[in-house]
Scaffold this motif. Structure first.
Motif, PDB file in Angstrom:
ATOM      1  N   ARG A 155       0.843  -1.200   0.000  1.00 11.78           N
ATOM      2  CA  ARG A 155       0.000   0.000   0.000  1.00 11.78           C
ATOM      3  C   ARG A 155       0.877   1.248   0.000  1.00 11.78           C
ATOM      4  O   ARG A 155       0.468   2.300  -0.466  1.00 11.78           O
ATOM      5  N   LEU A 156       2.097   1.124   0.496  1.00 15.31           N
ATOM      6  CA  LEU A 156       3.024   2.255   0.465  1.00 15.31           C
ATOM      7  C   LEU A 156       3.587   2.472  -0.933  1.00 15.31           C
ATOM      8  O   LEU A 156       4.017   3.578  -1.260  1.00 15.31           O
ATOM      9  N   GLY A 157       3.584   1.415  -1.749  1.00 16.88           N
ATOM     10  CA  GLY A 157       4.083   1.579  -3.106  1.00 16.88           C
ATOM     11  C   GLY A 157       4.381   0.256  -3.773  1.00 16.88           C
ATOM     12  O   GLY A 157       4.225  -0.814  -3.186  1.00 16.88           O
ATOM     13  N   ARG A 158       4.823   0.372  -5.014  1.00 19.06           N
ATOM     14  CA  ARG A 158       5.192  -0.800  -5.815  1.00 19.06           C
ATOM     15  C   ARG A 158       6.620  -0.673  -6.330  1.00 19.06           C
ATOM     16  O   ARG A 158       7.005  -1.328  -7.294  1.00 19.06           O
ATOM     17  N   ASN A 159       7.391   0.185  -5.689  1.00 20.49           N
ATOM     18  CA  ASN A 159       8.796   0.381  -6.028  1.00 20.49           C
ATOM     19  C   ASN A 159       9.583   0.155  -4.743  1.00 20.49           C
ATOM     20  O   ASN A 159       9.373   0.874  -3.758  1.00 20.49           O
ATOM     21  N   ALA A 160      10.450  -0.843  -4.736  1.00 18.14           N
ATOM     22  CA  ALA A 160      11.167  -1.220  -3.515  1.00 18.14           C
ATOM     23  C   ALA A 160      11.939  -0.048  -2.925  1.00 18.14           C
ATOM     24  O   ALA A 160      11.894   0.192  -1.711  1.00 18.14           O
ATOM     25  N   PHE A 161      12.627   0.705  -3.769  1.00 14.36           N
ATOM     26  CA  PHE A 161      13.416   1.836  -3.266  1.00 14.36           C
ATOM     27  C   PHE A 161      12.513   2.881  -2.618  1.00 14.36           C
ATOM     28  O   PHE A 161      12.818   3.394  -1.536  1.00 14.36           O
ATOM     29  N   ASP A 162      11.383   3.176  -3.250  1.00 14.32           N
ATOM     30  CA  ASP A 162      10.462   4.176  -2.691  1.00 14.32           C
ATOM     31  C   ASP A 162       9.877   3.710  -1.363  1.00 14.32           C
ATOM     32  O   ASP A 162       9.784   4.486  -0.412  1.00 14.32           O
ATOM     33  N   ILE A 163       9.485   2.443  -1.277  1.00 16.24           N
ATOM     34  CA  ILE A 163       8.933   1.919  -0.028  1.00 16.24           C
ATOM     35  C   ILE A 163       9.976   2.012   1.084  1.00 16.24           C
ATOM     36  O   ILE A 163       9.700   2.491   2.189  1.00 16.24           O
ATOM     37  N   GLN A 164      11.189   1.575   0.791  1.00 17.61           N
ATOM     38  CA  GLN A 164      12.250   1.608   1.790  1.00 17.61           C
ATOM     39  C   GLN A 164      12.609   3.043   2.181  1.00 17.61           C
ATOM     40  O   GLN A 164      12.848   3.333   3.355  1.00 17.61           O
ATOM     41  N   THR A 165      12.592   3.952   1.207  1.00 19.15           N
ATOM     42  CA  THR A 165      12.840   5.369   1.505  1.00 19.15           C
ATOM     43  C   THR A 165      11.746   5.922   2.411  1.00 19.15           C
ATOM     44  O   THR A 165      12.032   6.647   3.373  1.00 19.15           O
ATOM     45  N   THR A 166      10.496   5.577   2.118  1.00 24.47           N
ATOM     46  CA  THR A 166       9.369   6.036   2.937  1.00 24.47           C
ATOM     47  C   THR A 166       9.491   5.500   4.359  1.00 24.47           C
ATOM     48  O   THR A 166       9.328   6.251   5.332  1.00 24.47           O
ATOM     49  N   LEU A 167       9.771   4.213   4.491  1.00 26.81           N
ATOM     50  CA  LEU A 167       9.919   3.625   5.828  1.00 26.81           C
ATOM     51  C   LEU A 167      11.087   4.247   6.584  1.00 26.81           C
ATOM     52  O   LEU A 167      10.992   4.484   7.795  1.00 26.81           O
ATOM     53  N   ASN A 168      12.178   4.528   5.887  1.00 27.07           N
ATOM     54  CA  ASN A 168      13.319   5.183   6.540  1.00 27.07           C
ATOM     55  C   ASN A 168      12.958   6.593   6.997  1.00 27.07           C
ATOM     56  O   ASN A 168      13.355   7.015   8.093  1.00 27.07           O
ATOM     57  N   LEU A 169      12.218   7.322   6.165  1.00 28.02           N
ATOM     58  CA  LEU A 169      11.773   8.661   6.553  1.00 28.02           C
ATOM     59  C   LEU A 169      10.897   8.591   7.795  1.00 28.02           C
ATOM     60  O   LEU A 169      11.092   9.344   8.756  1.00 28.02           O
ATOM     61  N   LEU A 170       9.936   7.674   7.789  1.00 27.75           N
ATOM     62  CA  LEU A 170       9.040   7.534   8.941  1.00 27.75           C
ATOM     63  C   LEU A 170       9.822   7.145  10.194  1.00 27.75           C
ATOM     64  O   LEU A 170       9.538   7.641  11.290  1.00 27.75           O
ATOM     65  N   SER A 171      10.823   6.306  10.045  1.00 32.03           N
ATOM     66  CA  SER A 171      11.670   5.928  11.178  1.00 32.03           C
ATOM     67  C   SER A 171      12.431   7.146  11.704  1.00 32.03           C
ATOM     68  O   SER A 171      12.502   7.365  12.919  1.00 32.03           O
ATOM     69  N   THR A 172      12.979   7.938  10.789  1.00 29.49           N
ATOM     70  CA  THR A 172      13.700   9.154  11.177  1.00 29.49           C
ATOM     71  C   THR A 172      12.789  10.113  11.938  1.00 29.49           C
ATOM     72  O   THR A 172      13.226  10.790  12.869  1.00 29.49           O
ATOM     73  N   LEU A 173      11.517  10.144  11.549  1.00 31.43           N
ATOM     74  CA  LEU A 173      10.535  11.014  12.208  1.00 31.43           C
ATOM     75  C   LEU A 173       9.946  10.363  13.464  1.00 31.43           C
ATOM     76  O   LEU A 173       9.034  10.904  14.079  1.00 31.43           O
ATOM     77  N   ASN A 174      10.478   9.189  13.826  1.00 34.19           N
ATOM     78  CA  ASN A 174      10.047   8.457  15.018  1.00 34.19           C
ATOM     79  C   ASN A 174       8.588   8.018  14.952  1.00 34.19           C
ATOM     80  O   ASN A 174       7.876   8.014  15.950  1.00 34.19           O
ATOM     81  N   ILE A 175       8.145   7.655  13.746  1.00 39.67           N
ATOM     82  CA  ILE A 175       6.786   7.157  13.535  1.00 39.67           C
ATOM     83  C   ILE A 175       6.827   5.636  13.572  1.00 39.67           C
ATOM     84  O   ILE A 175       7.558   5.011  12.797  1.00 39.67           O
ATOM     85  N   ASN A 176       6.048   5.051  14.464  1.00 42.98           N
ATOM     86  CA  ASN A 176       5.973   3.594  14.554  1.00 42.98           C
ATOM     87  C   ASN A 176       4.957   3.112  13.530  1.00 42.98           C
ATOM     88  O   ASN A 176       3.786   3.470  13.577  1.00 42.98           O
ATOM     89  N   VAL A 177       5.413   2.317  12.576  1.00 41.12           N
ATOM     90  CA  VAL A 177       4.564   1.805  11.502  1.00 41.12           C
ATOM     91  C   VAL A 177       4.141   0.381  11.862  1.00 41.12           C
ATOM     92  O   VAL A 177       4.978  -0.443  12.247  1.00 41.12           O
ATOM     93  N   TYR A 178       2.839   0.116  11.706  1.00 42.16           N
ATOM     94  CA  TYR A 178       2.311  -1.227  11.924  1.00 42.16           C
ATOM     95  C   TYR A 178       1.736  -1.732  10.608  1.00 42.16           C
ATOM     96  O   TYR A 178       0.904  -1.071   9.997  1.00 42.16           O
ATOM     97  N   VAL A 179       2.190  -2.911  10.166  1.00 40.82           N
ATOM     98  CA  VAL A 179       1.697  -3.525   8.944  1.00 40.82           C
ATOM     99  C   VAL A 179       0.768  -4.662   9.363  1.00 40.82           C
ATOM    100  O   VAL A 179       1.204  -5.672   9.935  1.00 40.82           O
TER     101      VAL A 179
END
Length: 132
Positions: free
Chosen positions: A65-89
């Motif tokens: 749901r975050l995307g269909r491009n591995a680099f973009d998904i990983q970049t998004t997750l890294n950004l959210l981690s940097t912002l201290n956002i806990n992501v639940y899948v």
């Protein structure tokens, strides 16, 4: 904790029903997963709300749901981690952080699943070419 749920479907004809919830504020995009996360209209609103400290946790039904491009998904997750956002899948039942520390199992599994999401998109495009 102010939790939001990000929902994405690829077309306006698709139903969001399986991803809906009443528990969280919802951010819904109806666009291709090939569009980078930070360029989607509602994802931009979500990122702004995160920056404004209105959201501190994020739920997604599945990693694709975050995307269909591995680099973009990983970049998004890294950004959210940097912002201290806990992501639940939801479909894998994992959080990106445990006790405010990065969850290495989450990172490993989402790295694999983001590549699977990209492969699925490539496969879908190849099947569409054969039909037409």
């Amino acid at each position: 904790m102010k939790t939001a749920k990000y929902i994405r479907v690829s077309t306006t004809e698709q139903s969001i029903d399986r991803q809906l919830t009443v528990n969280y504020k919802q951010y819904i995009d109806k666009c291709s997963g090939s569009i980078p996360f930070n360029e989607r209209p509602t994802a931009i609103k979500l990122l702004n709300d995160i920056a404004d400290k209105k959201i501190d946790a994020l739920v997604v039904h599945s990693i694709d749901r975050l995307g269909r491009n591995a680099f973009d998904i990983q970049t998004t997750l890294n950004l959210l981690s940097t912002l201290n956002i806990n992501v639940y899948v939801e479909n894998i039942g994992l959080y990106s952080m445990i006790e405010n520390k990065p969850n290495s199992i989450f990172k490993m599994i989402t790295d694999v699943l983001s590549n699977v999401a990209e492969m699925e998109r490539t496969s879908l495009l190849e099947r569409q070419k054969k039909v037409f």
